[in-house]
Design a protein around this motif. Structure first.
Motif, PDB file in Angstrom:
ATOM      1  N   ALA A  80       0.833  -1.200   0.000  1.00 44.39           N
ATOM      2  CA  ALA A  80       0.000   0.000   0.000  1.00 44.39           C
ATOM      3  C   ALA A  80       0.868   1.251   0.000  1.00 44.39           C
ATOM      4  CB  ALA A  80      -0.932   0.000   1.205  1.00 44.39           C
ATOM      5  N   GLN A  81       1.937   1.238   0.786  1.00 44.49           N
ATOM      6  CA  GLN A  81       2.843   2.383   0.815  1.00 44.49           C
ATOM      7  C   GLN A  81       3.421   2.648  -0.561  1.00 44.49           C
ATOM      8  OE1 GLN A  81       5.802   1.933   3.894  1.00 44.49           O
ATOM      9  NE2 GLN A  81       4.829   3.530   5.097  1.00 44.49           N
ATOM     10  N   ARG A  82       3.859   1.610  -1.217  1.00 41.02           N
ATOM     11  CA  ARG A  82       4.444   1.784  -2.550  1.00 41.02           C
ATOM     12  C   ARG A  82       3.447   2.426  -3.508  1.00 41.02           C
ATOM     13  NH1 ARG A  82       3.928  -1.806  -6.152  1.00 41.02           N
ATOM     14  NH2 ARG A  82       3.879  -3.573  -4.725  1.00 41.02           N
ATOM     15  N   LEU A  83       2.203   1.947  -3.489  1.00 39.43           N
ATOM     16  CA  LEU A  83       1.171   2.510  -4.356  1.00 39.43           C
ATOM     17  C   LEU A  83       0.933   3.988  -4.075  1.00 39.43           C
ATOM     18  CD1 LEU A  83      -1.669  -0.176  -4.471  1.00 39.43           C
ATOM     19  CD2 LEU A  83      -0.354   0.687  -6.402  1.00 39.43           C
ATOM     20  N   MET A  84       0.960   4.359  -2.803  1.00 44.26           N
ATOM     21  CA  MET A  84       0.636   5.735  -2.437  1.00 44.26           C
ATOM     22  C   MET A  84       1.848   6.659  -2.555  1.00 44.26           C
ATOM     23  SD  MET A  84      -2.465   5.216  -2.093  1.00 44.26           S
ATOM     24  CE  MET A  84      -3.262   6.641  -1.380  1.00 44.26           C
ATOM     25  N   ILE A  85       3.024   6.181  -2.183  1.00 45.68           N
ATOM     26  CA  ILE A  85       4.222   7.017  -2.218  1.00 45.68           C
ATOM     27  C   ILE A  85       4.556   7.444  -3.640  1.00 45.68           C
ATOM     28  CG2 ILE A  85       6.739   6.962  -1.895  1.00 45.68           C
ATOM     29  CD1 ILE A  85       6.217   5.447   0.701  1.00 45.68           C
ATOM     30  N   GLU A  86       4.310   6.571  -4.606  1.00 43.11           N
ATOM     31  CA  GLU A  86       4.665   6.920  -5.986  1.00 43.11           C
ATOM     32  C   GLU A  86       3.884   8.114  -6.512  1.00 43.11           C
ATOM     33  OE1 GLU A  86       2.096   3.635  -8.523  1.00 43.11           O
ATOM     34  OE2 GLU A  86       4.087   3.103  -7.842  1.00 43.11           O
ATOM     35  N   VAL A  87       2.786   8.482  -5.851  1.00 44.22           N
ATOM     36  CA  VAL A  87       2.044   9.686  -6.250  1.00 44.22           C
ATOM     37  C   VAL A  87       2.060  10.759  -5.158  1.00 44.22           C
ATOM     38  CG1 VAL A  87       0.586   8.532  -7.942  1.00 44.22           C
ATOM     39  CG2 VAL A  87      -0.164   8.648  -5.559  1.00 44.22           C
ATOM     40  N   GLY A  88       2.949  10.618  -4.175  1.00 41.52           N
ATOM     41  CA  GLY A  88       3.152  11.675  -3.191  1.00 41.52           C
ATOM     42  C   GLY A  88       2.388  11.549  -1.884  1.00 41.52           C
ATOM     43  N   HIS A  89       1.633  10.457  -1.678  1.00 45.39           N
ATOM     44  CA  HIS A  89       0.907  10.262  -0.421  1.00 45.39           C
ATOM     45  C   HIS A  89       1.780   9.491   0.571  1.00 45.39           C
ATOM     46  CE1 HIS A  89      -2.597  11.755  -2.440  1.00 45.39           C
ATOM     47  NE2 HIS A  89      -2.651  10.725  -3.260  1.00 45.39           N
ATOM     48  N   MET A  90       1.362   9.493   1.842  1.00 46.02           N
ATOM     49  CA  MET A  90       2.074   8.747   2.877  1.00 46.02           C
ATOM     50  C   MET A  90       1.082   7.855   3.609  1.00 46.02           C
ATOM     51  SD  MET A  90       4.593  11.636   4.483  1.00 46.02           S
ATOM     52  CE  MET A  90       3.230  12.500   5.214  1.00 46.02           C
ATOM     53  N   ILE A  91       1.599   6.779   4.200  1.00 49.82           N
ATOM     54  CA  ILE A  91       0.776   5.878   5.006  1.00 49.82           C
ATOM     55  C   ILE A  91       1.399   5.768   6.384  1.00 49.82           C
ATOM     56  CG2 ILE A  91       0.068   3.487   5.346  1.00 49.82           C
ATOM     57  CD1 ILE A  91      -0.467   3.287   2.430  1.00 49.82           C
ATOM     58  N   GLU A  92       0.562   5.894   7.389  1.00 52.06           N
ATOM     59  CA  GLU A  92       0.986   5.694   8.776  1.00 52.06           C
ATOM     60  C   GLU A  92       0.181   4.525   9.317  1.00 52.06           C
ATOM     61  OE1 GLU A  92       3.272   6.222  11.952  1.00 52.06           O
ATOM     62  OE2 GLU A  92       3.409   7.547  10.225  1.00 52.06           O
ATOM     63  N   CYS A  93       0.857   3.562   9.908  1.00 47.80           N
ATOM     64  CA  CYS A  93       0.175   2.391  10.467  1.00 47.80           C
ATOM     65  C   CYS A  93      -0.021   2.562  11.962  1.00 47.80           C
ATOM     66  CB  CYS A  93       0.986   1.131  10.198  1.00 47.80           C
ATOM     67  SG  CYS A  93       1.041   0.713   8.456  1.00 47.80           S
ATOM     68  N   LEU A  94      -1.218   2.230  12.413  1.00 47.12           N
ATOM     69  CA  LEU A  94      -1.506   2.269  13.841  1.00 47.12           C
ATOM     70  C   LEU A  94      -0.715   1.186  14.560  1.00 47.12           C
ATOM     71  CD1 LEU A  94      -5.391   2.631  13.749  1.00 47.12           C
ATOM     72  CD2 LEU A  94      -3.734   4.395  14.360  1.00 47.12           C
ATOM     73  N   PRO A  95      -0.343   1.442  15.807  1.00 42.53           N
ATOM     74  CA  PRO A  95       0.312   0.381  16.571  1.00 42.53           C
ATOM     75  C   PRO A  95      -0.676  -0.758  16.838  1.00 42.53           C
ATOM     76  CG  PRO A  95      -0.045   2.331  17.937  1.00 42.53           C
ATOM     77  CD  PRO A  95      -0.479   2.675  16.550  1.00 42.53           C
ATOM     78  N   PRO A  96      -0.175  -1.975  17.032  1.00 48.73           N
ATOM     79  CA  PRO A  96      -1.079  -3.097  17.308  1.00 48.73           C
ATOM     80  C   PRO A  96      -1.854  -2.878  18.609  1.00 48.73           C
ATOM     81  CG  PRO A  96       1.234  -3.801  17.348  1.00 48.73           C
ATOM     82  CD  PRO A  96       1.215  -2.340  17.028  1.00 48.73           C
ATOM     83  N   ASP A  97      -3.038  -3.431  18.651  1.00 49.00           N
ATOM     84  CA  ASP A  97      -3.884  -3.357  19.852  1.00 49.00           C
ATOM     85  C   ASP A  97      -4.068  -1.918  20.323  1.00 49.00           C
ATOM     86  OD1 ASP A  97      -4.166  -6.143  19.935  1.00 49.00           O
ATOM     87  OD2 ASP A  97      -2.222  -6.315  20.921  1.00 49.00           O
ATOM     88  N   SER A  98      -4.568  -1.071  19.426  1.00 47.58           N
ATOM     89  CA  SER A  98      -4.790   0.328  19.779  1.00 47.58           C
ATOM     90  C   SER A  98      -6.236   0.740  19.499  1.00 47.58           C
ATOM     91  CB  SER A  98      -3.818   1.228  19.013  1.00 47.58           C
ATOM     92  OG  SER A  98      -3.961   1.015  17.622  1.00 47.58           O
ATOM     93  N   PRO A  99      -7.212   0.139  20.197  1.00 50.08           N
ATOM     94  CA  PRO A  99      -8.611   0.474  19.928  1.00 50.08           C
ATOM     95  C   PRO A  99      -8.943   1.932  20.215  1.00 50.08           C
ATOM     96  CG  PRO A  99      -8.430  -0.891  21.885  1.00 50.08           C
ATOM     97  CD  PRO A  99      -7.074  -0.847  21.244  1.00 50.08           C
ATOM     98  N   ASP A 100      -8.150   2.594  21.067  1.00 51.99           N
ATOM     99  CA  ASP A 100      -8.404   4.007  21.329  1.00 51.99           C
ATOM    100  C   ASP A 100      -8.087   4.870  20.108  1.00 51.99           C
ATOM    101  OD1 ASP A 100      -5.760   3.147  21.818  1.00 51.99           O
ATOM    102  OD2 ASP A 100      -5.309   4.977  22.923  1.00 51.99           O
ATOM    103  N   LEU A 101      -7.251   4.395  19.199  1.00 52.53           N
ATOM    104  CA  LEU A 101      -6.913   5.133  17.989  1.00 52.53           C
ATOM    105  C   LEU A 101      -7.678   4.638  16.767  1.00 52.53           C
ATOM    106  CD1 LEU A 101      -3.034   5.261  18.437  1.00 52.53           C
ATOM    107  CD2 LEU A 101      -4.684   7.064  18.970  1.00 52.53           C
ATOM    108  N   ASN A 102      -8.254   3.453  16.853  1.00 51.93           N
ATOM    109  CA  ASN A 102      -8.957   2.853  15.728  1.00 51.93           C
ATOM    110  C   ASN A 102     -10.427   2.737  16.102  1.00 51.93           C
ATOM    111  OD1 ASN A 102      -9.842   1.416  13.555  1.00 51.93           O
ATOM    112  ND2 ASN A 102      -8.327  -0.211  13.719  1.00 51.93           N
ATOM    113  N   HIS A 103     -11.226   3.682  15.642  1.00 54.46           N
ATOM    114  CA  HIS A 103     -12.625   3.769  16.055  1.00 54.46           C
ATOM    115  C   HIS A 103     -13.457   2.547  15.694  1.00 54.46           C
ATOM    116  CE1 HIS A 103     -12.080   7.810  17.468  1.00 54.46           C
ATOM    117  NE2 HIS A 103     -11.492   8.131  16.323  1.00 54.46           N
TER     118      HIS A 103
END
Length: 75
Positions: A46-69
């Motif tokens: 996914a990063q490769r697909l997005m970076i090639e057009v200037g976007h970035m991807i940030e992955c949530l840490p594992p077991d982080s329900p407070d950050l993942n609604h």
């Protein structure tokens, strides 16, 4: 087990198609996409697909329900 593997592969194919054909062309330039580490997200691809057009991807840490609604009702 074979059906589960086929199912995961289909989800991966659909996710990549959606990312490339739907999300990528319809978000502002240099956007940051935040994803959890679900197996079918495959952050490296996914990063490769997005970076090639200037976007970035940030992955949530594992077991982080407070950050993942989406995980709050079940987390």
């Amino acid at each position: 087990c074979r059906d589960a593997i086929i199912g995961v592969r289909l989800i991966l194919i659909f996710f990549h198609a959606w990312l490339k054909d739907r999300l990528r062309p319809n978000i502002p330039a240099k956007s940051m996409i935040v994803m959890d580490k679900t197996a079918f997200h495959q952050p490296e691809d996914a990063q490769r697909l997005m970076i090639e057009v200037g976007h970035m991807i940030e992955c949530l840490p594992p077991d982080s329900p407070d950050l993942n609604h989406i995980e709050q009702p079940i987390g």
